[in-house]
Design an enzyme around this catalytic site. Structure first.
Site, PDB file in Angstrom:
ATOM      1  N   SER A 102      -4.126  -2.614   0.547  1.00 41.73           N
ATOM      2  CA  SER A 102      -4.666  -2.066   1.790  1.00 41.73           C
ATOM      3  C   SER A 102      -6.035  -1.421   1.580  1.00 41.73           C
ATOM      4  O   SER A 102      -6.995  -2.088   1.229  1.00 41.73           O
ATOM      5  CB  SER A 102      -3.659  -1.077   2.384  1.00 41.73           C
ATOM      6  OG  SER A 102      -3.995  -0.724   3.691  1.00 41.73           O
ATOM      7  N   ASP A 243      -9.993  -2.247   7.287  1.00 35.81           N
ATOM      8  CA  ASP A 243      -9.772  -1.944   5.878  1.00 35.81           C
ATOM      9  C   ASP A 243      -9.527  -3.236   5.117  1.00 35.81           C
ATOM     10  O   ASP A 243      -9.675  -4.339   5.667  1.00 35.81           O
ATOM     11  CB  ASP A 243      -8.620  -0.943   5.699  1.00 35.81           C
ATOM     12  CG  ASP A 243      -7.262  -1.533   6.049  1.00 35.81           C
ATOM     13  OD1 ASP A 243      -7.212  -2.519   6.804  1.00 35.81           O
ATOM     14  OD2 ASP A 243      -6.240  -1.012   5.562  1.00 35.81           O
ATOM     15  N   ASP A 245      -7.075  -5.045   4.100  1.00 34.74           N
ATOM     16  CA  ASP A 245      -6.174  -6.102   4.580  1.00 34.74           C
ATOM     17  C   ASP A 245      -6.144  -6.185   6.098  1.00 34.74           C
ATOM     18  O   ASP A 245      -5.336  -6.902   6.672  1.00 34.74           O
ATOM     19  CB  ASP A 245      -4.762  -5.926   4.025  1.00 34.74           C
ATOM     20  CG  ASP A 245      -4.056  -4.679   4.548  1.00 34.74           C
ATOM     21  OD1 ASP A 245      -4.756  -3.719   4.946  1.00 34.74           O
ATOM     22  OD2 ASP A 245      -2.816  -4.653   4.553  1.00 34.74           O
ATOM     23  N   ASP A 247      -5.238  -4.285   8.550  1.00 33.46           N
ATOM     24  CA  ASP A 247      -4.160  -3.815   9.422  1.00 33.46           C
ATOM     25  C   ASP A 247      -4.480  -2.451  10.033  1.00 33.46           C
ATOM     26  O   ASP A 247      -3.671  -1.889  10.762  1.00 33.46           O
ATOM     27  CB  ASP A 247      -2.820  -3.784   8.687  1.00 33.46           C
ATOM     28  CG  ASP A 247      -2.759  -2.784   7.543  1.00 33.46           C
ATOM     29  OD1 ASP A 247      -3.809  -2.199   7.199  1.00 33.46           O
ATOM     30  OD2 ASP A 247      -1.660  -2.596   6.983  1.00 33.46           O
TER      31      ASP A 247
END
EC number: 5.4.2.10
Length: 450
Positions: A102, A243, A245, A247
């Site tokens: 992440s 960010d 990834d 999400d």
């Protein structure tokens, strides 16, 4: 190898160190594959990753484990976490895997698992998988004629782009908007700029040149200073920071001011409430969300439901109580009409929809409430359980008494890093700072004594 593997968001740690080693990744693939064997059909897995260097190692190790369990693996390459959640359902897969840490630096990595419904796994299923990791799992693997295959899948970026675009009304265009999008040199570096451009916007994309090391490095939703500067430089209408990834999302208005997840939830909840779309009479967030959001929703006779930290717990509460807007202050926004997990791009599109409908600048639309003074400090720890020490307990109890009913105190260990997070908020900023500093000092002294 015994240990606790799963945290608040899957398994995460330093790449090539416990628990993020190739060996454990392979065993996670084996255990997850065996846990989702459902009947005699050919079982399939969709496997995505972000752009960090260690993704190659973890990806190949997981492919080996999944194939050993008899699962066919569809390799998606670098793609956002919400795209994996969507493609689990779209491709009728039994499991979705996202290899990502992440918002963490490149030297960390992680494994997130999704069930066939596109939702992150429950604590119970994670515990079942975890219990298998230290056992002789090899005895349960597929026979030689039942091994899985792996192949790269083309066109997945286009599928996700079309999915994201369909979350807006068909007649809505983003023409006339100049948008800066910061992709954090991460998983959305291709899909986010393309989706915004196809919707008609003038797009300025930054941090879209991943090299394996620069993911989240002084960019993205956790470091928005570069985006703020670029918005000023090109006189953009809005900045969007994702960010690693994709999400989570943070918005920057036309003046360069940051709009966090609490304000984004407030904006979307108000818009959906006025149009009759908001379900469940409220919003779900975590204990970290600002008291100002709770008061803003209360003024509209809406309730703020709080959960422990982790978008997985937000989603579980949304599903259990029939709400369709939830998220975290950090920018994980979950809109269950569209997605089963946080989706930074889709959340940003809903903000853009509000801009187009109302014809007002972001700075006017996004300031829905005045945040209550809030302070968060992190204390790095080397181990142990400082929150169970008597001096720390006493300091926390004293702080709660000093804040009284005019404030809140949240102290918790991080689920992804070796930190204790100390957060307080209240109408008196001096008091808030004092209680946080006092607790941090006691935790530090306890840590030093240990």
């Amino acid at each position: 190898m015994a240990g606790n593997y799963f945290g608040t968001d899957g398994i995460r740690g330093r790449a090539n160190k416990f628990p993020m080693t190739a060996e454990i990744a392979m065993r996670v693939g084996m255990a997850a594959g065996l846990s989702f064997q459902r009947g005699s059909h050919r079982h399939r897995v969709v496997l995505g990753k972000d752009t960090r260097l260690s993704g190659y190692m973890i990806e190949n190790a997981m492919v080996a484990g999944l194939c050993a369990a008899g699962m066919d693996v569809f390799l998606l390459g670098p793609i956002p976490t919400p795209a994996v959640a969507m493609l689990v359902r779209s491709l009728r897969a039994d499991i979705g895997v996202m290899i990502s840490a992440s918002h963490n630096p490149y030297y960390d990595n992680g494994i997130k698992l999704f069930g066939p419904d596109g939702y992150k796994l429950s604590d119970e299923i994670e515990e079942r998988i975890e219990s298998m990791l230290d056992k002789d799992i090899e005895l349960s693997l597929a026979d030689s004629d039942g091994l899985g295959r792996a192949k790269r899948v083309d066109g997945v970026h286009d599928r996700y782009i079309e999915f994201a675009k369909r979350t807006l009304p068909r007649s809505m265009s983003l023409s006339g908007l100049r948008i800066v999008v910061d992709c954090a040199n991460g998983a959305a570096y291709k899909v986010a700029p393309e989706a915004l451009w196809e919707l008609g916007a003038e797009v300025v994309a930054i941090n879209v040149e991943p090299n394996g090391f620069n993911i989240n490095k002084e960019c993205g939703s956790t470091h928005p200073a570069g985006l703020q500067k670029k918005v000023h430089e090109v006189r953009a209408d809005i900045g969007i920071a994702l960010d690693g990834d994709a999400d989570r999302v943070v918005i920057v208005d036309e003046n360069g001011a940051i709009v966090d997840g609490d304000q984004i939830m407030a904006l979307i909840a108000e818009s959906w409430h006025q149009s009759g779309r908001l379900a469940g009479g409220g919003v779900v967030s975590t204990v970290m969300s600002n008291l100002g959001l709770e008061r803003f929703l209360g003024d509209m006779k809406l309730q703020l439901h709080r959960t422990k930290v982790g978008d997985r717990y937000v989603v579980e509460h949304m599903r259990a109580h029939g709400l369709n807007v939830g998220g975290e202050q950090s920018g994980h926004i979950v809109l269950s009409d569209f997605s089963t997990t946080g989706d930074g791009l889709v959340s940003a599109l809903q903000v853009l929809a509000c801009i187009k409908r109302q014809g007002r600048p972001v700075s006017e639309l996004s300031k829905k409430f005045e945040p209550v003074p809030q302070l968060l400090k992190n204390v790095r720890i080397a181990g142990g359980k400082p929150l169970e020490e008597a001096p720390v307990k006493a300091a926390i109890e004293d702080a709660r008494n000093r804040l009284g009913k005019a404030g809140r105190l949240v102290i918790r260990p991080s689920g992804t890093e070796p930190l204790i997070r100390v957060m307080a908020e209240g109408d008196d900023p001096q008091l808030v700072e004092a209680v946080v500093n006092d607790i941090v000092e006691v935790i530090s002294e306890t840590r030093s004594a240990a």
